[in-house]
Design an enzyme around this catalytic site. Structure first.
Site, PDB file in Angstrom:
ATOM      1  N   PRO A   2       2.385   6.465   3.854  1.00  0.00           N
ATOM      2  CA  PRO A   2       2.967   6.431   5.189  1.00  0.00           C
ATOM      3  C   PRO A   2       4.081   7.455   5.357  1.00  0.00           C
ATOM      4  CG  PRO A   2       3.008   4.267   4.108  1.00  0.00           C
ATOM      5  CD  PRO A   2       2.704   5.284   3.076  1.00  0.00           C
ATOM      6  N   GLU A   3       3.890   8.357   6.295  1.00  0.00           N
ATOM      7  CA  GLU A   3       4.975   9.235   6.714  1.00  0.00           C
ATOM      8  C   GLU A   3       5.393   8.752   8.096  1.00  0.00           C
ATOM      9  OE1 GLU A   3       4.298  13.386   6.007  1.00  0.00           O
ATOM     10  OE2 GLU A   3       3.082  12.986   4.244  1.00  0.00           O
ATOM     11  N   HIS A  89      -1.013  -8.407  -4.068  1.00  0.00           N
ATOM     12  CA  HIS A  89      -0.150  -7.308  -3.643  1.00  0.00           C
ATOM     13  C   HIS A  89       0.544  -7.582  -2.315  1.00  0.00           C
ATOM     14  CE1 HIS A  89      -1.730  -5.221  -7.032  1.00  0.00           C
ATOM     15  NE2 HIS A  89      -2.950  -5.144  -6.532  1.00  0.00           N
ATOM     16  N   ARG A 107       1.789  -0.596  -4.982  1.00  0.00           N
ATOM     17  CA  ARG A 107       2.689   0.095  -5.916  1.00  0.00           C
ATOM     18  C   ARG A 107       4.136  -0.351  -5.829  1.00  0.00           C
ATOM     19  NH1 ARG A 107       0.412   6.158  -5.214  1.00  0.00           N
ATOM     20  NH2 ARG A 107      -1.520   5.356  -4.390  1.00  0.00           N
TER      21      ARG A 107
END
Length: 271
Positions: A2-3, A89, A107
């Site tokens: 994600p930017e 997650h 992550r």
DNA sequence: AGAAAATCCTGGTGGC
DNA sequence: TGCCACCAGGATTTTC
């Protein structure tokens, strides 16, 4: 990954739906980048006023206090009236009267941090050094050039640092520099006013277009409503090492700058 | 002081 | 098929 466009698309996808909801419960999964910063039992009963954004941070403004949410590299949000049982997650659920907001982040580079106000030192530490928003009037050529003048390192690395302008991540940095015809290795401070103006326009264009298209799905991005993005269909150089440049057909080059991959065309982008 | 490297983490991939 | 080394990267921390 994600930017800014992905974060903005995510924000728009659930901001309206969660507004005015009252928090009923908080569920925490595995630890994220930073601790929540408060007892989760303090949140039930609070009302969600709005969902804002600063750089890549989402700001859930309660009637009292603010929740800062960062998607890190692999994070995504879902918001729905009912969600399935949390998976391995799923590390944060905000259960409200209008649905559950869930952070899914394999992550765990993402973060959910509570602060009593944006004036809080913790918030200031996270948000205080951020440059202007690229899609706002605060991002102007003159100020941009003044901030670039302060950095002797490569323009690509300076863009990623987020002080000259916020929200330009690895994908869009390569794309914007290609659009501007600027070699990523040029020292930021050495760019002429003309080239800074071109870069400024390129950043606005590429980020604005990515938002319109619903963000990038280079990995597995989807908005909080599950809609995939389409930007990956149009990258000019990112991820195209060795393939012909879409403009001049010379092979796209791949180099490392500060441990990060940079893609560029040696013909179209001048040093 | 400024810049580069290390760090956190795990899924995906390519080689053998 | 399994195992393993390696890569991806946002943003802070550490080192040079």
């Amino acid at each position: 990954m994600p930017e800014l466009p992905e974060v903005e698309v995510t924000r728009r996808s659930f901001a309206h739906a969660i507004e005015n909801a009252t928090v009923q419960a908080v569920r925490l999964g595995k630890p994220l980048r930073w601790p929540l910063g408060c007892d989760p039992d303090r949140l039930p009963g609070r009302r969600v006023r709005s969902v804002g954004r600063r750089g890549k941070y989402l700001l859930l403004q309660f009637d009292q206090g603010v929740l800062l949410v960062h998607l890190g590299m692999s994070g995504s949000l879902r918001f729905a009236p009912v969600l399935p049982a949390a998976g391995a997650h799923d590390h944060f659920d905000l259960v409200t009267t209008q649905g559950t907001l869930r952070l899914h982040d394999p992550r765990r580079f993402g973060a959910v941090v509570y602060v009593d106000s944006l004036a809080d030192p913790v918030a200031h530490k996270l948000l205080g050094r951020l440059g202007p928003e690229p899609l706002s009037d605060a991002f102007d050529v003159t100020g941009f050039q003044a901030r670039l003048k302060r950095h002797q390192s490569a323009i690509k690395s300076v863009l990623l640092a987020g002080e000259a302008v916020v929200g330009v991540g690895n994908i869009y940095a390569s794309e914007a520099l290609f659009l501007a015809g600027i070699r990523p290795t040029v020292a930021a401070a050495r760019l002429s006013r003309t080239r800074v103006a071109r870069l400024h326009a390129a950043i606005v264009k590429v980020l604005g277009q990515a938002v319109e298209l619903g963000g990038s799905t280079l990995r597995d991005f989807s908005s909080a409503s599950g809609q995939a993005g389409y930007f990956q269909l149009q990258t000019m150089v990112y991820g195209r090492a060795g393939l012909p440049c879409h403009v001049c057909a010379s092979p796209v080059r791949l180099i490392k700058q500060g441990q990060r991959s940079t893609f560029y065309c040696a013909t179209c982008q001048k040093p």
